[in-house]
Design an enzyme around this catalytic site. Structure first.
Site, PDB file in Angstrom:
ATOM      1  N   GLU B  80       0.834  -1.199   0.000  1.00 51.35           N
ATOM      2  CA  GLU B  80       0.000   0.000   0.000  1.00 51.35           C
ATOM      3  C   GLU B  80       0.865   1.244   0.000  1.00 51.35           C
ATOM      4  O   GLU B  80       0.391   2.336   0.285  1.00 51.35           O
ATOM      5  CB  GLU B  80      -1.010  -0.004   1.144  1.00 51.35           C
ATOM      6  CG  GLU B  80      -0.466  -0.268   2.510  1.00 51.35           C
ATOM      7  CD  GLU B  80      -1.604  -0.394   3.527  1.00 51.35           C
ATOM      8  OE1 GLU B  80      -2.094   0.637   3.949  1.00 51.35           O
ATOM      9  OE2 GLU B  80      -1.977  -1.537   3.861  1.00 51.35           O
ATOM     10  N   CYS B 112      -3.239  -4.912   3.980  1.00 54.71           N
ATOM     11  CA  CYS B 112      -2.123  -5.753   4.436  1.00 54.71           C
ATOM     12  C   CYS B 112      -2.116  -7.148   3.816  1.00 54.71           C
ATOM     13  O   CYS B 112      -1.269  -7.974   4.174  1.00 54.71           O
ATOM     14  CB  CYS B 112      -2.141  -5.854   5.956  1.00 54.71           C
ATOM     15  SG  CYS B 112      -1.899  -4.264   6.760  1.00 54.71           S
ATOM     16  N   ARG B 199     -11.650   1.161  17.232  1.00 60.94           N
ATOM     17  CA  ARG B 199     -11.975  -0.181  17.734  1.00 60.94           C
ATOM     18  C   ARG B 199     -12.746  -1.017  16.709  1.00 60.94           C
ATOM     19  O   ARG B 199     -12.758  -2.242  16.791  1.00 60.94           O
ATOM     20  CB  ARG B 199     -12.809  -0.076  19.017  1.00 60.94           C
ATOM     21  CG  ARG B 199     -11.984   0.401  20.199  1.00 60.94           C
ATOM     22  CD  ARG B 199     -12.830   0.481  21.460  1.00 60.94           C
ATOM     23  NE  ARG B 199     -12.029   1.005  22.547  1.00 60.94           N
ATOM     24  CZ  ARG B 199     -11.210   0.259  23.269  1.00 60.94           C
ATOM     25  NH1 ARG B 199     -11.103  -1.023  23.029  1.00 60.94           N
ATOM     26  NH2 ARG B 199     -10.507   0.795  24.235  1.00 60.94           N
ATOM     27  N   THR B 201     -11.905  -1.679  13.886  1.00 63.41           N
ATOM     28  CA  THR B 201     -11.005  -2.521  13.092  1.00 63.41           C
ATOM     29  C   THR B 201     -10.892  -3.931  13.671  1.00 63.41           C
ATOM     30  O   THR B 201     -10.472  -4.849  12.976  1.00 63.41           O
ATOM     31  CB  THR B 201      -9.579  -1.922  13.031  1.00 63.41           C
ATOM     32  OG1 THR B 201      -9.076  -1.793  14.359  1.00 63.41           O
ATOM     33  CG2 THR B 201      -9.567  -0.574  12.348  1.00 63.41           C
ATOM     34  N   HIS B 234      -1.860 -12.607  10.373  1.00 57.76           N
ATOM     35  CA  HIS B 234      -1.485 -11.203  10.178  1.00 57.76           C
ATOM     36  C   HIS B 234      -1.276 -10.580  11.561  1.00 57.76           C
ATOM     37  O   HIS B 234      -2.040 -10.814  12.485  1.00 57.76           O
ATOM     38  CB  HIS B 234      -2.570 -10.459   9.399  1.00 57.76           C
ATOM     39  CG  HIS B 234      -2.305  -8.979   9.332  1.00 57.76           C
ATOM     40  ND1 HIS B 234      -1.109  -8.472   8.893  1.00 57.76           N
ATOM     41  CD2 HIS B 234      -3.072  -7.907   9.693  1.00 57.76           C
ATOM     42  CE1 HIS B 234      -1.150  -7.144   8.966  1.00 57.76           C
ATOM     43  NE2 HIS B 234      -2.323  -6.786   9.448  1.00 57.76           N
ATOM     44  N   LYS B 239      -1.220  -8.540  20.072  1.00 54.58           N
ATOM     45  CA  LYS B 239      -2.443  -9.001  20.746  1.00 54.58           C
ATOM     46  C   LYS B 239      -3.408  -9.715  19.811  1.00 54.58           C
ATOM     47  O   LYS B 239      -3.956 -10.765  20.145  1.00 54.58           O
ATOM     48  CB  LYS B 239      -3.164  -7.792  21.349  1.00 54.58           C
ATOM     49  CG  LYS B 239      -2.862  -7.578  22.804  1.00 54.58           C
ATOM     50  CD  LYS B 239      -3.822  -6.569  23.373  1.00 54.58           C
ATOM     51  CE  LYS B 239      -3.721  -6.563  24.883  1.00 54.58           C
ATOM     52  NZ  LYS B 239      -4.491  -5.473  25.464  1.00 54.58           N
TER      53      LYS B 239
END
Lengths: 128, 350
Positions: B80, B112, B199, B201, B234, B239
């Site tokens: 990107e 991504c 959030r 996402t 990914h 986390k």
């Protein structure tokens, strides 16, 4: 400007030079004629391995517009293992550079024709 | 059977520590470092971009195995942060590895996961017999707006995989994808930095799609997570992949080898591909690897991979190119001012 860069892409990207099959001498930039063998020479393309050593170097602290973003940088004469010497940037801290240092090629951005022009890629060297 | 014939990775040498970024924006460094599970991120040199990273990764792949570049019929580069809006990075890569002119090439963009989309394209071209070898690359000098949450992780790096039918070091048994129209992260044409839904996402973006593709692949293969030696997801932070692994039934041990984000940051299109490269760096014949990428927008590609005897054969030299571990070692740390200079964030006089 664009065509001048484009014409040299094989030399800039891949260190494509020439070799005389008669005497084994290598040329970079490429020569189409062997000055030793003259009419007896046979010139063929040669892809240099990109390994060599620093013959001598300087540190550029005041550069032209295209390169001032990169100062200070090390500019060296590199002797390729096959023999020819060329001028190229060494990507290292100025205090790391030394004569005789082994180097290998890397692919880097060399310059750009302003914000909207063509980007010139090519070969620099890093400590091997 | 189609598989990975050789591979290579590249990571720039510079790093910035996450607390240094937090210092500039007056944020709590401990909260951010612990919250993301990321300690530092890679920073490109002033003369590095997606094209130079893609070329170095592709050259590393070719150093490991003697492949005639003329036999490479396709090059796809996912990113990107392509240096040009119009003019393919893939052409520069093709020229720099000597594969031009008898090849097809294109640049991919799918946040991504553009690199794994390139992997799938090369698989299809190889399996159909259209090409002998294809190279799929995921590389980025990732963008994150100054002060934005993304700035703490947006990193630089990439990996290249050469696919073919001839004696692969790892066969790809199957791939499948899970794709929807989800606006979790985007960058409009002409904008320098991406925006994201905060959030939002997480659940509707990353978790829904990674789980969707992963569960689909497990069902199609008739396998369970325990049958895999390694898993790579990914990794925008540490986390998310750990949580999705737990939900799916993979252990932290299966993830450990390919979880490079704590020391690397999020290399966007390079993220899961560098994780796969790090796994191939240590994998043994017979090992099974489960890979699931994620790209905002949104989609996930899942792969079932099995390492073959060829990885330990004389025809393949893993040690000929630097491992991901080697590329992560011995970094040069920069402060925020140097980082801003490297990333071109300082407005210069024209």
């Amino acid at each position: 400007m664009v065509s001048r860069f484009w014409r040299k892409i094989p030399q800039r990207y891949n260190l494509v030079g020439t070799r005389c099959e008669t005497c084994g001498r290598h040329f970079y930039p490429p020569r189409t004629f062997c000055p030793d063998c003259r009419r007896g020479g046979k010139i063929v393309d040669h892809w240099f391995t990109g390994e060599g050593k620093v013959t001598t170097y300087t540190v550029i602290r005041t550069a032209s517009n295209q390169f001032e973003h990169a100062t200070p940088y090390v500019l060296a004469i590199v002797e390729l293992d096959e023999g020819p010497r060329l001028t190229a940037q060494i990507v290292c801290r100025p205090e790391e550079a030394r004569i005789g240092m082994r180097v290998r090629r890397v692919f880097r951005r060399i310059a750009a024709d302003g914000e909207s022009g063509v980007i010139h890629y090519g070969t620099k060297f890093v400590p091997a | 059977m189609v598989g990975i014939v050789t591979y290579g990775a590249y990571i720039p040498r510079f790093r910035i520590a996450i607390p240094e970024i937090a210092r500039v924006w007056g944020a709590n460094a401990d909260d951010i470092t612990k919250g993301l599970g990321v300690r530092e991120k890679s920073v490109p040199d002033v003369d590095e971009d997606t094209a130079t990273i893609a070329v170095e990764a592709a050259r590393a792949a070719l150093v490991r195995r003697p492949i005639n570049p003329a036999d490479i019929g396709a090059i796809y580069v996912g990113s990107e942060s392509h240096p040009y809006a119009v003019k393919p990075t893939a052409c520069t890569v093709g020229e720099a590895i000597g594969a031009t002119p008898c090849m097809t090439a294109a640049d991919y963009e799918f946040a991504c996961k553009a690199g794994t989309a390139a992997l799938q394209t090369c698989m299809g071209l190889v399996q159909s017999g259209m090409i002998r070898y294809g190279i799929a690359i995921g590389a980025d000098v990732a963008q994150g707006a100054p002060g934005d949450a993304l700035e703490y992780t947006a990193a630089a790096g990439g990996a290249a995989f050469l696919l073919g039918n001839d004696d692969p070091i790892a066969v790809i048994h199957k791939t499948c994808s899970f794709t929807t129209d989800t606006p979790d992260f985007w960058r409009r044409e002409g904008q320098s930095y991406p925006r994201h839904g905060g959030r939002f996402t997480g659940e509707p973006g990353y978790f829904k799609h990674v789980q969707g593709a992963a569960l689909m692949l497990l069902a199609q293969m008739g396998t369970t997570p325990k049958e895999y030696d390694y898993a790579v997801f990914h990794q925008p932070n540490a986390k998310f992949p750990l949580r999705v692994a737990q939900v799916l039934g993979f252990s932290a041990d299966q993830l450990r080898t390919g979880l490079v984000v704590p020391r690397l940051g999020n290399t966007y299109s390079g993220s899961s591909m560098i994780g796969l490269a790090a796994t191939l760096d240590v994998a043994k014949p017979g090992d099974r690897i489960f890979v699931t990428s994620f790209g905002s927008g949104a989609g996930s590609d899942a792969f079932d991979i099995e390492v073959t005897d060829a990885i330990a054969s004389d025809g393949f030299s893993r040690a000929a190119a630097p491992s991901v571990e080697h590329l992560l070692a011995d970094p040069i740390y920069v402060d925020y001012a140097q980082y801003a200079r490297h990333k071109g964030k300082i407005v210069m006089q024209q």
